[in-house]
Scaffold this active site. Structure first.
Site, PDB file in Angstrom:
ATOM      1  N   CYS A 178       0.780  -1.238   0.000  1.00  0.00           N
ATOM      2  CA  CYS A 178       0.000   0.000   0.000  1.00  0.00           C
ATOM      3  C   CYS A 178       0.814   1.292   0.000  1.00  0.00           C
ATOM      4  CB  CYS A 178      -0.969  -0.016   1.181  1.00  0.00           C
ATOM      5  SG  CYS A 178      -0.298  -0.762   2.665  1.00  0.00           S
ATOM      6  N   HIS A 232      -1.292   6.753   5.125  1.00  0.00           N
ATOM      7  CA  HIS A 232      -0.233   5.737   5.130  1.00  0.00           C
ATOM      8  C   HIS A 232       1.062   6.195   4.466  1.00  0.00           C
ATOM      9  CE1 HIS A 232       0.312   1.072   5.317  1.00  0.00           C
ATOM     10  NE2 HIS A 232       1.001   1.731   6.244  1.00  0.00           N
TER      11      HIS A 232
END
Length: 461
Positions: A82, A137
């Site tokens: 990710c 993130h």
């Protein structure tokens, strides 16, 4: 001065040209006079066969309708995990150039360099309001959150996986925030993010200023915490309860996203809103947690489905890096299926060109695929370099070379992914010339990566 610092400084000064040379940024006459809203929707760990329009048993009618009436990007490539995918998306640069080759986790201080031209910064330069709802993130502290990189508004979570209801990270750290300030709220992440996006667009009803919105869901990433109403349809379809939960998370996402589309339709904004949907990487096979969430969640024996593609998240096989993606814009790109090779680094230059700029920021390596959306043929053979923390690969169609580093015997695998998307036939031994040519190119690309991930210990990672 180490290599990564040097690259960041170079990127900064090159980037000044984009911001300083306004005379170079001009509207293209082929574009509509009114800039569209841009809605970038990111699913977390959704596999190739986890959307209905790819034949999945999971019901995603909202996504299916948009895909079937838009342009399906059937060879859209991201990173194996990710954080690298999101970094590449926002910068137009392979994330390994920035020293990001794996999920930013735990107490890591790694963050996206703030000197680069990012997608939201580019959109702001073109007159857009910018907002991110959901997963970030790319920096685990508020000072390294979305607003440091061009988002006017941010709401959601800073970390990777979080509890869907407490909104805490797996180690108990706070993650849920609004504009960089942690807060406590009740509700499921999928619903809260959708509600926030609806409210944002409704607040902008009376303005002519377009919006660039990233809606980054946590679904269908574990921990899987779905209500029975989403699970019920799958209890007679799947025998594994974990797969039932995963399917429920995808359906929950689809239904919630449908609420946003209905709101845009009622306000009259859907007609001029471009929607780009993608998954950040392929599906994960299963989850057996250790010391996470105080043991409240998991394990999950079966999660996503990348069929017929090979393998799962974290590798450089097709199942990890080739993901479901499409572009929808009413009365544009209708009913297209693109089999052209497109990388996540190509999104930034595409949206910059589509929304009115005739040049792209000089810092990026991606190329616009707007001409492909408009019906043109791919005029040059693309090259896609993708690096994870376990492997790296280079794609020069129709071939893809995967390298698995080892102190003893580095493994090279060559596949013709056009005729063999399942990567069943390793051609490295039978096509040594092609293998050597692609390996040389991979070595060249690898050498451009940040010193922090190219040190002497790289064969241990």
């Amino acid at each position: 001065m180490n290599n990564v610092v040097f690259k960041i400084l170079v990127s900064f000064f090159i980037g000044l040209c984009f911001w300083g040379c306004d005379k170079k940024i001009k509207s293209s006459n082929s574009l509509p006079k009114e800039q569209p809203n841009i809605l970038l929707v990111i699913a977390d760990d959704a596999g190739w066969n986890d959307v209905g329009y790819h034949g999945s048993k999971i019901k995603t009618p909202v996504l299916d309708s948009l895909a079937n009436n838009g342009a399906k990007l059937e060879r859209f490539y991201v990173a194996p995990t990710c954080s690298p995918s999101r970094a590449a998306l926002l910068t137009g640069i392979p994330a390994s150039r920035l020293g990001i080759v794996a999920p930013i986790a735990g107490k890591s201080k790694i963050a996206l360099p703030d000197s680069l031209v990012t997608l939201p910064k580019a959109m702001k330069k073109l007159g857009y309001r910018t907002a991110l709802f959901g997963k970030w993130h790319l920096g685990l502290t508020p000072e390294n959150g979305p607003q440091a990189y061009g988002f006017d508004t941010s709401y959601g979570f800073l970390h990777g996986q979080i509890d869907q209801y407490t909104h805490e990270y797996k180690n108990g750290d706070p993650s849920w925030h609004k504009n960089g300030k942690f807060l406590k709220e009740d509700g499921h992440v999928t619903d809260l993010l959708t509600d926030a996006a609806i409210a944002y667009f409704n607040q902008e009803t009376k303005t002519e200023t377009p919006s660039f919105v990233t809606l980054a869901y946590s679904a269908p990433h574990f921990p899987l915490q779905e209500e029975e109403r989403y699970k019920r349809p799958y209890r007679t379809i799947f025998t594994d309860s974990s797969r039932v939960d995963y399917a429920a998370a995808m359906t929950h996402l689809d239904i919630a996203f449908g609420r946003l589309l209905n709101s845009l339709k009622r306000s009259g904004k859907l007609d001029n809103t471009l929607i780009l949907f993608m998954s950040d990487n392929g599906a994960m096979k299963n989850w057996y947690p250790k010391d996470q969430y105080q043991g409240k969640h998991g394990p999950n024996t079966t999660l996503g489905d990348n069929t017929p593609l090979k393998d799962y998240k974290t590798t450089n096989y097709e199942g990890a890096i080739r993901v479901p993606a499409f572009v929808y814009w009413k009365n544009h790109f209708n009913g297209k299926t693109l089999d052209d090779f497109i990388g996540v680094i190509d999104v930034l230059p595409t949206l910059v060109e589509l929304t009115g700029a005739s040049v792209k920021p000089n810092t990026i390596e991606g190329s616009s695929f707007l001409n492909l959306l408009n019906g043109a043929s791919q005029t040059k053979i693309p090259q896609l370099y993708i690096r994870g923390h376990l492997q790296e690969s280079i794609i020069i169609p129709p071939y893809k070379l995967i390298r698995t580093r080892s102190k003893k015997d580095t493994l090279l695998e060559l596949y013709n992914v056009v005729v063999d998307p399942e990567e069943a036939f390793n051609l490295a031994a039978s096509k040594p010339i092609v293998t050597n040519q692609l390996h040389k190119q991979l070595i060249s690309e690898f050498a451009k990566d940040a010193a922090t991930v190219n040190g002497p210990e790289i064969f241990d990672k």
